[in-house]
Design an enzyme around this catalytic site. Structure first.
Site, PDB file in Angstrom:
ATOM      1  N   GLN A 315      43.396  39.628  35.961  1.00  0.00           N
ATOM      2  CA  GLN A 315      42.238  38.747  35.872  1.00  0.00           C
ATOM      3  C   GLN A 315      42.644  37.368  35.352  1.00  0.00           C
ATOM      4  OE1 GLN A 315      39.216  38.643  36.852  1.00  0.00           O
ATOM      5  NE2 GLN A 315      38.526  36.876  35.669  1.00  0.00           N
ATOM      6  N   GLU A 316      43.604  37.346  34.433  1.00  0.00           N
ATOM      7  CA  GLU A 316      44.041  36.083  33.846  1.00  0.00           C
ATOM      8  C   GLU A 316      44.917  35.266  34.800  1.00  0.00           C
ATOM      9  OE1 GLU A 316      43.193  34.627  31.189  1.00  0.00           O
ATOM     10  OE2 GLU A 316      42.422  36.105  29.770  1.00  0.00           O
TER      11      GLU A 316
END
Length: 466
Positions: A315-316
């Site tokens: 996600q990052e």
């Protein structure tokens, strides 16, 4: 006088004869009364064991990371804990096997885990949820939107399922389809649709939307019939057990326990982006193997599941160590320069330094929210990783203001977006924040986490092979 005595003796003999007949009929009646089953509630409480038979599926029961889990498992485990009983799980492949386990006294409760028609000799609990049954087809058939579009289609369904009964009724009403029963669970049939091995299947909608994450090439097309009930099964004469289960279900539906368990397994099922998920599945193969050993090493060190950390990293940064955000966060775990310095990171682009520091930072946040129970504690730590713990404190204060429990993440999902509005952030200690972002952030992490976990389950064969 003699006549009177004779008459009295006759009356007494008739009374004795009548009483004897009544006693014999009463004994016969007692002998034919329904008997409590061998596994009555009294017997269960005496032994301290609650034997349950169910299927080995993602919805009902499976082993993950050497722990028993599954939505139905957690429901019945809550019942067992309430009764101070040890739960004993038995596996069955078909409804017939579950019914046999009940009638033979090997199990006290049977959990089909899907809408099904049990034998008339068994007793059902009250329904604890209703789900629409949906037709699942390959993405290449997205034009299918109603029963008139499936004329001539061959549809495969689990043996003995409510899907089969529904489709038989539709056939009788003139729907032109070929119906095939298979001794497979809904997920196995869903994966066959995704691989174009079969044309279609019909399964409960919430399961279809979860399986779509794992097999994006298949999709639910439309609902069929009315919502179908989910129930547990007990022996027909297990009256006290039946009453106890129904009271338990009433209680957990009223006090929020059912909602928490359901949300843990099925929340945010509509969060689906086909392009993003296809890219994610590809990068699980092409990028994750480079860093998996580091996720495992540092997640284990701090008591997290490495798959959760991998999901957060994706996600990052999409597993890109050179990723850089508009806010200047960098590396696999997207550390801000100030945060990286405070954690002793000398090179934010070094995968090991980034993962080690990111997991350590997440653990620090996890420690802060010690008052929250899992999974809310972990969700709040993840949200704080994105938005900062100060804004999480403000959201907690808002929750108290609205009479909500500040230790439940689901309440934070409601409160954090309010901090985008002046009427709420003007009095907040840490001021304005883009409160919708941490909510979406956690949702996407949990989506990726679910997919990675499922991949691990298939690899370890703790779910039935596809």
């Amino acid at each position: 006088m003699h006549f009177f005595l004779f008459f009295l003796r006759c009356i007494l003999e008739l009374l004795i004869l009548f009483s004897l007949c009544f006693c014999l009929r009463f004994v016969h009646h007692l002998q034919n009364l329904p008997q409590e089953p061998e596994l009555s509630l009294a017997r269960i409480l005496e032994t301290g064991v609650l034997p349950v038979v169910t299927r080995n599926t993602l919805h009902t029961y499976y082993i993950y990371d050497e722990k028993e889990t599954g939505f139905e498992y957690e429901l019945v485990k809550t019942l067992a804990d309430k009764l101070d009983l040890r739960l004993e799980i038995q596996m069955a492949d078909t409804m017939e096997e579950m019914e046999e386990a009940l009638t033979q006294g090997r199990a006290a409760i049977a959990i089909p885990g899907s809408p099904a028609l049990p034998a008339e000799s068994l007793r059902t609990t009250r329904p604890y949820m209703y789900m629409e049954l949906e037709l699942v087809v390959h993405r290449s058939k997205m034009q299918i939107r109603s029963p008139k579009d499936i004329a001539g289609m061959r549809i495969h369904v689990p043996t003995g399922s409510d899907s089969y009964t529904l489709l038989r009724h539709l056939q009788a009403d003139g729907l032109d389809i070929e119906l095939v029963e298979e001794s497979l669970c809904g997920e196995a049939l869903f994966s066959k649709v995704a691989s174009r091995i079969i044309e279609g299947t019909v399964i409960p909608g919430h399961m279809a939307r979860r399986y779509q994450r794992y097999y994006p090439q298949a999709l639910p097309a439309f609902a069929l019939g009315r919502p179908a009930p989910f129930v547990w099964l007990v022996h027909p004469e297990a009256h006290r057990l039946h009453y106890t289960i129904n009271r338990f279900l009433d209680q957990i539906l009223a006090n929020g326990t059912f909602e928490t368990l359901y949300n843990h397994h099925y929340r945010n099922l509509d969060l689906f982006d086909y392009v993003d998920l296809m890219r994610f599945h590809q990068r699980l193969e092409s990028r994750l193997p480079r860093y998996q050993h580091l996720f495992e090493k540092y997640a284990d060190l701090h008591g997290f599941d490495w798959r959760l950390i991998a999901a957060q990293s994706y996600q990052e940064s999409h597993f890109n160590p050179w990723a850089r955000s508009h806010a200047n966060a960098r590396g696999l775990m997207q550390l801000m320069p100030r945060t990286a310095r405070s954690l002793g990171v000398t090179n934010v682009h070094d995968p090991e330094q980034s993962i080690e520091a990111g997991v350590r930072y997440l653990k620090n946040l996890h420690n802060i929210f010690y008052q929250a129970e899992e999974p809310h504690r972990t969700y709040k730590a993840l949200g704080s990783y994105n938005v900062g713990q100060g804004h999480m404190y403000d959201a907690r204060a808002l929750a108290r203001r609205f009479g909500l429990d500040p230790n439940r993440w689901y309440n934070m999902e409601k409160m954090l977006p309010l901090l985008e509005k002046k009427e709420y952030y003007k009095d907040a200690t840490y001021g304005y924040c883009r409160g919708s972002e941490p909510v979406t952030y956690v949702k996407r992490i949990l989506l990726y986490y679910d997919i990675i976990r499922h991949k691990s389950l298939l690899e370890s064969r703790t779910l039935p092979p596809e």
